[in-house]
Design a protein around this motif. Structure first.
Motif, mmCIF file in Angstrom:
data_model
loop_
_atom_site.group_PDB
_atom_site.id
_atom_site.type_symbol
_atom_site.label_atom_id
_atom_site.label_comp_id
_atom_site.label_asym_id
_atom_site.label_seq_id
_atom_site.Cartn_x
_atom_site.Cartn_y
_atom_site.Cartn_z
ATOM 1 N N ALA A 165 0.776 -1.348 -0.308
ATOM 2 C CA ALA A 165 -0.058 0.094 -0.340
ATOM 3 C C ALA A 165 1.145 1.087 0.156
ATOM 4 C CB ALA A 165 -0.642 0.045 1.533
ATOM 5 N N LEU A 217 -1.936 -6.611 5.484
ATOM 6 C CA LEU A 217 -0.583 -6.044 4.801
ATOM 7 C C LEU A 217 0.605 -6.865 5.491
ATOM 8 C CD1 LEU A 217 -1.479 -2.808 7.575
ATOM 9 C CD2 LEU A 217 -0.621 -2.881 4.899
ATOM 10 N N THR A 262 6.293 2.051 2.799
ATOM 11 C CA THR A 262 5.094 2.047 2.838
ATOM 12 C C THR A 262 4.614 2.728 3.803
ATOM 13 O OG1 THR A 262 6.119 -0.867 2.545
ATOM 14 C CG2 THR A 262 3.587 0.018 3.110
ATOM 15 N N LEU A 318 0.754 4.103 5.436
ATOM 16 C CA LEU A 318 -0.664 2.978 5.934
ATOM 17 C C LEU A 318 -1.950 4.492 6.117
ATOM 18 C CD1 LEU A 318 -2.452 1.376 6.477
ATOM 19 C CD2 LEU A 318 -1.920 1.705 8.981
ATOM 20 N N SER A 358 5.890 6.785 14.562
ATOM 21 C CA SER A 358 6.013 5.496 13.397
ATOM 22 C C SER A 358 7.852 5.294 13.400
ATOM 23 C CB SER A 358 5.995 5.539 11.817
ATOM 24 O OG SER A 358 6.300 7.421 12.048
ATOM 25 N N LEU A 384 -3.108 -1.799 14.444
ATOM 26 C CA LEU A 384 -2.851 -1.584 13.476
ATOM 27 C C LEU A 384 -1.961 -1.083 14.009
ATOM 28 C CD1 LEU A 384 -3.666 -2.510 10.398
ATOM 29 C CD2 LEU A 384 -4.919 0.298 10.727
ATOM 30 N N ALA A 401 2.227 -1.655 12.282
ATOM 31 C CA ALA A 401 2.690 -0.407 11.204
ATOM 32 C C ALA A 401 4.030 0.213 11.290
ATOM 33 C CB ALA A 401 1.683 0.767 10.772
ATOM 34 N N MET A 449 6.505 1.507 9.229
ATOM 35 C CA MET A 449 5.448 2.460 8.137
ATOM 36 C C MET A 449 5.171 3.629 8.774
ATOM 37 S SD MET A 449 3.188 -1.139 7.446
ATOM 38 C CE MET A 449 1.911 -0.462 6.162
ATOM 39 N N LEU A 509 2.924 6.646 8.512
ATOM 40 C CA LEU A 509 1.746 6.741 8.904
ATOM 41 C C LEU A 509 0.878 7.987 8.499
ATOM 42 C CD1 LEU A 509 1.469 5.129 12.506
ATOM 43 C CD2 LEU A 509 0.944 4.503 11.090
#
Length: 208
Positions: A12, A57, A70, A72, A89, A118, A122, A127, A129
């Motif tokens: 994603a 994911l 990536t 999210l 993150s 979630l 991440a 990942m 955010l």
């Protein structure tokens, strides 16, 4: 379902080289990458959906190559929380700091509780955010007073292409979508609330 999602793109929001293997079209020149996207359609009020999202994911991020990233997108997080999401993150703050900031921005505690697995996933996968939602106060304003009364500076931030935004809402196909799908979720907040107010709120959220 996982195979179908993976065929859309390797992850994603990650960069792909535009080849067929990345779900892209013709090959791009060396060094050029296209972003690919997976729209998960998660119900933010469903813990089962969040668990499914984490599972999807897990498979989606596995093929990432060195240097690829990536992101999210979080539809429940107001855009003003981007800074605290960045810090989270990157491991610069913990769950409690993030939760306090989200609550201060107007996010419901229940939404945070459901989505925290979630967010933790991440963070563990490094990942980024992305806070996608308009501010809670702006959603309340558009629902009760109309889109024109939302703070002008923030409204321009939410709606980058004003002409395209207006044209989209006038498109017959979009009107059909609104009639057959969007309005099914309309629940009046009070005696004065109308489907038009709901429509204005939803299209602002979608555009943001």
């Amino acid at each position: 379902a996982v195979d179908g999602i993976k065929s859309v793109g390797k992850a994603a929001g990650i960069g792909g080289d535009g080849s067929a293997g990345d779900g892209g079209g013709s090959a791009k020149p060396a060094g050029k990458k296209d972003a690919t996207f997976v729209f998960m359609g998660v119900d933010p009020d469903s813990s089962d959906d969040i668990e499914l999202a984490v599972g999807l994911l897990t498979d989606i991020v596995k093929p990432r190559q060195r240097g690829e990233s990536t992101a999210l997108g979080l539809a429940f997080c107001p855009q003003s929380t981007q800074e605290v999401l960045d810090a989270y993150s990157k491991g610069k703050n913990d769950d409690s700091t993030l939760i306090d900031a989200l609550i201060a921005s107007g996010v419901d505690q229940s939404a945070i509780d459901i989505n925290i697995p979630l967010l933790r996933f991440a963070k563990s996968k490094r990942m980024s955010l992305l806070a996608l939602s308009p501010e809670v106060e702006d959603l309340k304003t558009v629902r009760s007073e109309g889109l024109q009364n939302v703070n002008l500076e923030r409204r321009q931030k939410y709606v980058a292409d004003a002409e395209g935004f207006i044209a989209l809402t006038q498109d017959p196909k979009y009107k059909l979508y609104a009639e057959k799908s969007l309005f099914k979720d309309f629940v009046p907040l009070n005696d004065k609330d109308t489907s038009g107010d709901f429509f204005a709120e939803r299209i602002l959220v979608h555009e943001a």
